[in-house]
Design an enzyme around this catalytic site. Structure first.
Site, mmCIF file in Angstrom:
data_model
loop_
_atom_site.group_PDB
_atom_site.id
_atom_site.type_symbol
_atom_site.label_atom_id
_atom_site.label_comp_id
_atom_site.label_asym_id
_atom_site.label_seq_id
_atom_site.Cartn_x
_atom_site.Cartn_y
_atom_site.Cartn_z
ATOM 1 N N PRO A 1 49.759 36.519 41.267
ATOM 2 C CA PRO A 1 48.461 36.567 41.230
ATOM 3 C C PRO A 1 48.283 37.339 42.577
ATOM 4 O O PRO A 1 49.344 37.109 43.730
ATOM 5 C CB PRO A 1 48.733 35.021 42.302
ATOM 6 C CG PRO A 1 50.216 34.457 41.644
ATOM 7 C CD PRO A 1 50.312 35.395 41.254
ATOM 8 N N TYR B 1 31.994 47.488 43.910
ATOM 9 C CA TYR B 1 31.825 46.902 42.911
ATOM 10 C C TYR B 1 30.298 46.008 42.862
ATOM 11 O O TYR B 1 30.256 45.136 41.612
ATOM 12 C CB TYR B 1 32.779 46.169 42.940
ATOM 13 C CG TYR B 1 33.967 45.898 42.267
ATOM 14 C CD1 TYR B 1 34.851 46.733 42.170
ATOM 15 C CD2 TYR B 1 34.870 45.366 44.372
ATOM 16 C CE1 TYR B 1 35.557 47.092 42.423
ATOM 17 C CE2 TYR B 1 36.302 45.620 44.247
ATOM 18 C CZ TYR B 1 36.911 46.915 43.409
ATOM 19 O OH TYR B 1 37.766 46.808 43.854
ATOM 20 N N CYS C 1 26.949 55.471 57.548
ATOM 21 C CA CYS C 1 25.492 56.438 57.698
ATOM 22 C C CYS C 1 25.552 56.542 56.870
ATOM 23 O O CYS C 1 25.437 57.512 55.893
ATOM 24 C CB CYS C 1 25.872 57.457 58.567
ATOM 25 S SG CYS C 1 25.146 57.085 61.042
HETATM 26 C C1 LIG Z 1 45.969 43.798 41.313
HETATM 27 C C2 LIG Z 1 47.253 43.305 40.501
HETATM 28 C C3 LIG Z 1 47.514 42.332 40.755
HETATM 29 C C4 LIG Z 1 46.762 41.372 41.104
HETATM 30 O O1 LIG Z 1 45.481 40.947 41.098
HETATM 31 P P1 LIG Z 1 44.428 39.829 41.252
HETATM 32 O O2 LIG Z 1 42.967 39.952 40.640
HETATM 33 O O3 LIG Z 1 43.746 39.990 42.998
HETATM 34 O O4 LIG Z 1 45.468 38.496 41.047
HETATM 35 C C5 LIG Z 1 48.602 41.628 39.919
HETATM 36 N N1 LIG Z 1 49.279 43.123 39.252
HETATM 37 C C6 LIG Z 1 48.838 43.894 38.998
HETATM 38 C C7 LIG Z 1 50.183 44.849 38.367
HETATM 39 C C8 LIG Z 1 47.736 44.651 40.134
HETATM 40 O O5 LIG Z 1 47.434 45.878 39.850
#
Ligand SMILES: *Cc1c(COP(=O)(O)O)cnc(C)c1O
Length: 430
Positions: free
Chosen positions: A274, A322, A348
């Site tokens: 996470p 995004y 800018c």
């Molecule tokens: C970015 C990423 C995460 C974390 O994603 P979240 O949406 O921030 O929980 C976990 N594993 C990998 C391989 C990622 O690239």
């Protein structure tokens, strides 16, 4: 849930008024709540308590050393995506035995360093990467622990830039081809197959893609075990979403039940990566209103306003990148009068905005404003574009606050730069 709240007409983080932090440290500044970070980690850990598991905080969401240390003190590992992150994680006290290394483009020096440090496993994203790791491990007389990152081809139904588990994405190895690569890897002397990995995307607000992915990974794990591979870890990635505006992400318990359920009965440790869900709502970006001005479009009283603040897309890229929503909240209560405004920074570019066509209080120059839910992919994606020093970062715990990263000093903007020897040292005017 978080520890930012209005108290007696003023926003506080835990026991500290945000105004006090702005006065002491200046703006723009990121403010993190230690209590929120700990709470989120605790909740996430508890919902998996019935299952052998390891939480590997995905530090790209926010790599500040004090954030990493907050989690490692609670038993967390980390998920890294570069040699730079490895170095930061080690500096913050993460045990190498709790580090997993993901990413499609691992470079040789990064693989060497991770092997030397003895990380838990490489999440390998291609056959060529597997071959490179094997060659480096042979040279170093090591065995590299690996999982293959498989792509289960499920639609995470999130923003296209952060969906990773579809066939068309650059990530992972197609789940149907993975068996072949696993068989190849299992025959290499310098590779030790230890797991299966998958990560389908970020900011997921539905449970079904997780369920689908876990089901497909489970089927693969069963096949691999039948073939005699010693699969000890199933890494199910990160991606659980948070509420920025009105999203209702799955409850952590529901998420944990779905994942634990999918792997029930297997002698494996489940690894979770996470990022956002641990840090997203634990941070705000505190910024000050520099100027207000009416838009040149339209006319009359309903005319749109521009609120120009001292934070910009270099500090918080998500809205520009995004089109993300971040709530914009006054730090001190003021007028109830509402206006429609764009909240923009000094950069800018017309793409430099933090909010667009937003109904907001009628702010005035000098007002302090909190950009909410900025703890994840905020500072970590910041840059010095327009030669703007990167913001300071502060961590609050109870009634204390400390600067956990100073505002970037101006001299650091040119650190490492050299004037080419064929250029005159003095500026010329003719
Ligand atoms: C970015 C990423 C995460 C974390 O994603 P979240 O949406 O921030 O929980 C976990 N594993 C990998 C391989 C990622 O690239």
């Amino acid at each position: 849930m978080h520890h930012f709240a209005m108290k007696r007409g003023e926003m506080v983080c835990e026991g500290v008024p945000l105004g006090r932090i702005a006065d002491a440290v200046g703006t723009p500044v990121y403010v993190y709540s230690h209590a929120t970070l700990s709470h989120h980690y605790g909740v996430f850990d508890r919902v998996f308590s019935g299952t052998p598991h390891l939480i590997c905080y995905s530090m790209k969401a926010n790599p500040n050393g004090s954030i990493i240390r907050t989690f490692t003190n609670l038993g967390s590992g980390v998920d890294i995506v570069s040699g730079g992150e490895l170095s930061r994680a080690l500096a913050a006290g993460t045990p190498p035995s709790k580090i997993v290394y993901s990413g499609v483009g691992k470079m040789e020096w990064e693989i060497e360093e991770a092997l030397r440090r003895g990380i838990l496993m490489f999440n390998v994203e291609s056959r060529q990467e597997l071959e490179t790791i094997d060659a480096i491990a042979r040279k170093m007389r090591r065995r590299a622990p690996i999982a293959l990152r498989v792509n289960p081809d499920v639609d995470p139904k999130t923003h296209p830039y952060i969906s990773t588990g579809l066939k068309k994405n650059k990530f992972g190895i197609h789940i149907d081809q993975a068996i072949r690569d696993y068989e190849w890897a299992a025959r290499r002397r310098h590779i030790e197959v230890v797991g299966v990995d998958c990560h389908i995307g970020s900011q997921l607000t539905e449970i079904s893609p997780f369920v689908d992915a876990a089901g497909r990974v489970r089927a693969l794990v069963d096949r691999l075990i039948r073939k005699g591979l010693d699969i000890r870890f199933v890494d199910i990635g990160g991606g659980l979403g948070i509420t920025y505006e009105d999203e209702i992400p799955p409850d952590p318990r529901q998420y944990a039940d779905a994942i634990a359920g999918a792997f029930r009965g297997l002698p494996v440790t489940i690894i979770l990566e996470p990022g956002r869900v641990l840090v997203g709502n634990a941070g705000v970006l505190l910024t000050r209103m520099l100027y207000t001005k009416p838009s040149q479009e339209g006319a009359g009283k309903g005319k749109k306003q521009f609120f120009i603040v001292d934070a910009a897309m270099n500090d918080l890229a998500r809205p520009s990148l995004y089109g993300s929503y971040h709530a914009i909240v006054p730090v001190t209560k003021r007028t109830r009068r509402k206006v429609v405004a764009d909240v923009v920074g000094p950069i800018c570019e017309s793409g430099d905005f933090l909010a667009r066509d937003r109904e907001l209080p009628a702010f005035a120059a000098g007002d302090l404003v909190a950009v909410m839910s900025a703890g994840a992919y905020g500072f970590s994606m910041s840059s010095t574009y327009n030669s703007r020093p990167r913001a300071a970062e502060v961590m609050v715990s109870g009634s204390r606050f400390e600067v956990v990263r100073e505002r970037e000093p101006l001299r650091d903007l040119t650190r490492g730069e050299r004037t080419a020897s064929f250029l005159s040292r003095r500026g010329r005017t003719t």
